[in-house]
Design a protein around this motif. Structure first.
Motif, short mmCIF file in Angstrom:
data_model
loop_
_atom_site.label_atom_id
_atom_site.label_comp_id
_atom_site.label_asym_id
_atom_site.label_seq_id
_atom_site.Cartn_x
_atom_site.Cartn_y
_atom_site.Cartn_z
N ARG A 207 0.86 -1.17 0.00
CA ARG A 207 0.00 0.00 0.00
C ARG A 207 0.90 1.23 0.00
N HIS A 208 0.36 2.33 -0.51
CA HIS A 208 1.08 3.60 -0.53
C HIS A 208 0.54 4.45 0.62
N ILE A 209 1.36 4.60 1.65
CA ILE A 209 0.97 5.35 2.84
C ILE A 209 1.87 6.58 2.96
N GLU A 210 1.28 7.74 3.19
CA GLU A 210 2.09 8.94 3.36
C GLU A 210 1.72 9.65 4.66
N ILE A 211 2.75 10.24 5.28
CA ILE A 211 2.59 10.94 6.55
C ILE A 211 2.75 12.44 6.32
N GLN A 212 1.76 13.21 6.75
CA GLN A 212 1.81 14.67 6.64
C GLN A 212 2.56 15.24 7.84
N VAL A 213 3.59 16.03 7.55
CA VAL A 213 4.38 16.65 8.62
C VAL A 213 4.39 18.17 8.47
N LEU A 214 4.72 18.83 9.57
CA LEU A 214 4.85 20.29 9.60
C LEU A 214 5.90 20.65 10.63
N ALA A 215 6.81 21.53 10.25
CA ALA A 215 7.86 21.97 11.17
C ALA A 215 8.03 23.48 11.06
N ASP A 216 8.34 24.12 12.21
CA ASP A 216 8.56 25.57 12.20
C ASP A 216 10.06 25.86 12.30
N HIS A 223 3.31 15.58 13.30
CA HIS A 223 2.71 14.88 12.17
C HIS A 223 1.20 14.94 12.32
N PHE A 224 0.50 14.83 11.20
CA PHE A 224 -0.96 14.87 11.18
C PHE A 224 -1.56 13.54 10.72
N GLY A 225 -0.87 12.45 11.04
CA GLY A 225 -1.39 11.15 10.65
C GLY A 225 -1.10 10.83 9.19
N GLU A 226 -1.78 9.79 8.71
CA GLU A 226 -1.48 9.27 7.38
C GLU A 226 -2.64 9.44 6.40
N ARG A 227 -2.27 9.33 5.13
CA ARG A 227 -3.25 9.20 4.05
C ARG A 227 -2.88 7.94 3.26
N ASP A 228 -3.89 7.20 2.88
CA ASP A 228 -3.69 6.01 2.05
C ASP A 228 -3.95 6.40 0.61
N CYS A 229 -2.90 6.33 -0.21
CA CYS A 229 -2.99 6.77 -1.61
C CYS A 229 -2.76 5.61 -2.57
N SER A 230 -3.23 4.43 -2.17
CA SER A 230 -2.94 3.22 -2.93
C SER A 230 -3.75 3.06 -4.22
N VAL A 231 -4.87 3.77 -4.33
CA VAL A 231 -5.67 3.67 -5.56
C VAL A 231 -5.01 4.55 -6.62
N ALA A 249 -3.87 2.34 15.44
CA ALA A 249 -3.38 3.53 16.14
C ALA A 249 -1.91 3.40 16.52
N GLU A 250 -1.50 2.19 16.91
CA GLU A 250 -0.10 1.99 17.30
C GLU A 250 0.84 2.19 16.12
N GLN A 251 0.48 1.64 14.95
CA GLN A 251 1.31 1.81 13.75
C GLN A 251 1.37 3.27 13.33
N ARG A 252 0.23 3.95 13.44
CA ARG A 252 0.15 5.37 13.08
C ARG A 252 1.08 6.20 13.96
N ALA A 253 1.01 5.98 15.25
CA ALA A 253 1.85 6.73 16.18
C ALA A 253 3.33 6.43 15.95
N HIS A 254 3.64 5.17 15.64
CA HIS A 254 5.03 4.76 15.44
C HIS A 254 5.65 5.44 14.22
N ILE A 255 5.02 5.28 13.06
CA ILE A 255 5.62 5.85 11.85
C ILE A 255 5.49 7.36 11.83
N GLY A 256 4.41 7.90 12.40
CA GLY A 256 4.27 9.35 12.49
C GLY A 256 5.33 9.96 13.36
N PHE A 276 5.63 6.29 1.98
CA PHE A 276 6.10 4.95 2.28
C PHE A 276 5.35 3.91 1.46
N LEU A 277 6.00 2.79 1.24
CA LEU A 277 5.30 1.57 0.87
C LEU A 277 5.10 0.78 2.16
#
Length: 447
Positions: A207-216, A223-231, A249-256, A276-277
């Motif tokens: 699956r194609h998973i992406e994590i949205q990040v923001l830094a000042d 991070h703002f969690g993931e989006r699944d862009c596999s389609v 939730a555990e996987q989300r928190a880990h990779i985020g 990510f894949l």
């Protein structure tokens, strides 16, 4: 805060940026080609400047024209939007050199992440999991064969400066690899002016998973969690959703957490997306996009945070003002990319809009610059609208999306609306059991 922002883009994203600026009390300058003189963002902006003829090379990619427009209108900052100049390090440098603020990352970070080999080395050194592959560019076919023997077939050859599926070839064995290596280099040279390629292990059903990040600029990153862009079709995203049906939730928190830490350690500035894949419970870094994403809307719907506003605030030097604990994920969101193209052949379908009705109601958002009578020019990307729906659950979101797609009317041109109605009716999509190859198999594009 800025008083005036020049928007160096067009279409729905230019309108999206204009809206964020106006809500912040910031004046806007729209630049446009002659083909976009009647565009909605041009009509709504406080000022507009024509920067060239229809060809993107002579207008939206014309750096001197954009900088001149910023100078004569007295803009404080330039927002590059999505595509065009958004990930052009030279443009970001020139913007800053001419006394304007570039609303995006530093040129250094754009360069690092723009080169896929350098990006992989950089994030791997900071603890990011990566797909097994070559340690750097593959200078010869012998290098490619040796690397493939080490990591095992099948393998994927990718352009170091690439994106959008260009310069990307799969090889199942040594003979295929010899051909794939030459084809990928040639394609990369033609598309990017850079024929460097590298290799990754080819994952069968990721699956194609992406994590949205923001830094000042004050050392804060979230991070703002993931989006699944596999389609996807030919490596182009078609439907995106968040959260992913495949993650807990555990996987989300880990990779985020890993993603946020990487951008913090890099001293990154602004929004970004780390892609990510994901297969068999494992994440593998593929690239980072140093800009706003088309599908940022999904994240906004599930977090309630205006990412464009945050992007502008950070560029102006403001601190985030909140930590990771303050970010809450509510419900589910799905985005459909609506293109002006034939739903079966995918041939572009520019032309005049004859009848337009956008769906509405609770939890329904349409980001589009279309209006009845507008003429879609043939010179640019065919994306004309984004239908984004939110629900308390994925099932509610799907039901709402089905209703919204039934309401959506875009007359006068062919669009991908029928394709989206088909996709969300498929059992595999309803169950959330799809991977990056699923849509192409559905459409008969793969065996």
């Amino acid at each position: 805060m800025f008083e005036k922002v020049l928007i160096a883009n067009r279409g729905e994203i230019a309108l999206r940026i204009h809206r964020a600026c106006r809500e912040m009390g910031i004046h806007t300058v729209a630049v446009h080609s002659t083909a976009d003189a009647d565009a909605m963002h041009v009509r709504l902006a406080d000022e507009s400047v024509c920067i060239g003829p229809p060809s993107a090379r002579d207008s939206y990619l014309n750096i001197p024209a954009i900088l001149s427009a910023a100078t004569i209108t007295g803009a404080d900052a330039i927002h590059p939007g999505i595509g065009f100049m958004a990930e052009n390090a030279q443009f970001a440098e020139m913007v800053e050199e001419h006394g304007f603020t570039f609303i995006g990352p530093t040129p250094e970070h754009i360069r690092i992440m723009g080169d896929k080999v350098t990006a992989k080395r950089t994030v791997q050194s900071l603890g990011m999991p990566c797909v097994p592959g070559s340690d750097g560019p593959l200078d010869t076919v012998e290098d490619a064969l040796a690397t493939a023997k080490r990591i095992g077939y099948p393998v994927l050859i990718k352009a170091a400066a690439g994106g959008g599926g260009k310069g990307m070839k799969v090889a199942l064995g040594p003979e295929q690899l010899r051909e794939a290596y030459q084809l990928a280099r040639g394609e990369a040279r033609g598309a990017f002016g850079n024929d460097q390629v590298y290799m990754e292990k080819y994952l069968a059903k990721p699956r194609h998973i992406e994590i949205q990040v923001l830094a000042d600029t004050h050392g804060n990153a979230v991070h703002f969690g993931e989006r699944d862009c596999s389609v996807q079709r030919r490596h182009q995203k078609v439907v995106e959703e968040g959260p992913s049906p495949a993650l807990n939730a555990e996987q989300r928190a880990h990779i985020g957490g890993i993603a946020a830490n990487v951008v913090r350690e890099l001293g990154y500035r602004g929004v970004g997306t780390i892609e990510f894949l994901f297969e068999d419970g494992q994440f593998y870094f593929i690239e980072m996009n140093t800009r706003l994403q088309v599908e940022h809307t999904v994240t906004e719907m599930i977090t309630g945070i205006d990412l464009v506003r945050e992007q502008i605030r950070v560029a102006a030097g403001a601190p985030l003002g909140y930590g990771q604990d303050a970010i809450r994920f509510q419900g589910h969101s799905i985005e459909c990319r609506i293109n002006a193209e034939h739903p079966d052949t995918f041939m572009p379908s520019p032309g005049r809009i004859d009848g337009y009705h956008a769906p509405g109601g609770l939890g329904v958002r349409v980001d589009s610059a279309l209006y009845d009578g507008y003429r879609i020019p043939p010179h640019y990307d065919s994306l004309i609208a984004k239908l984004v729906v939110h629900g308390a659950s994925r099932n509610e979101c799907l039901m709402r999306l089905r209703r919204a797609l039934e309401e959506f009317v875009i007359g006068g041109v062919e669009t991908s609306l029928p394709l989206h109605r088909r996709i969300i009716s498929e059992p595999d999509f309803i169950n959330g059991s799809y991977d990056i190859h699923w849509l192409e198999h559905l459409l008969g594009l793969k065996g």
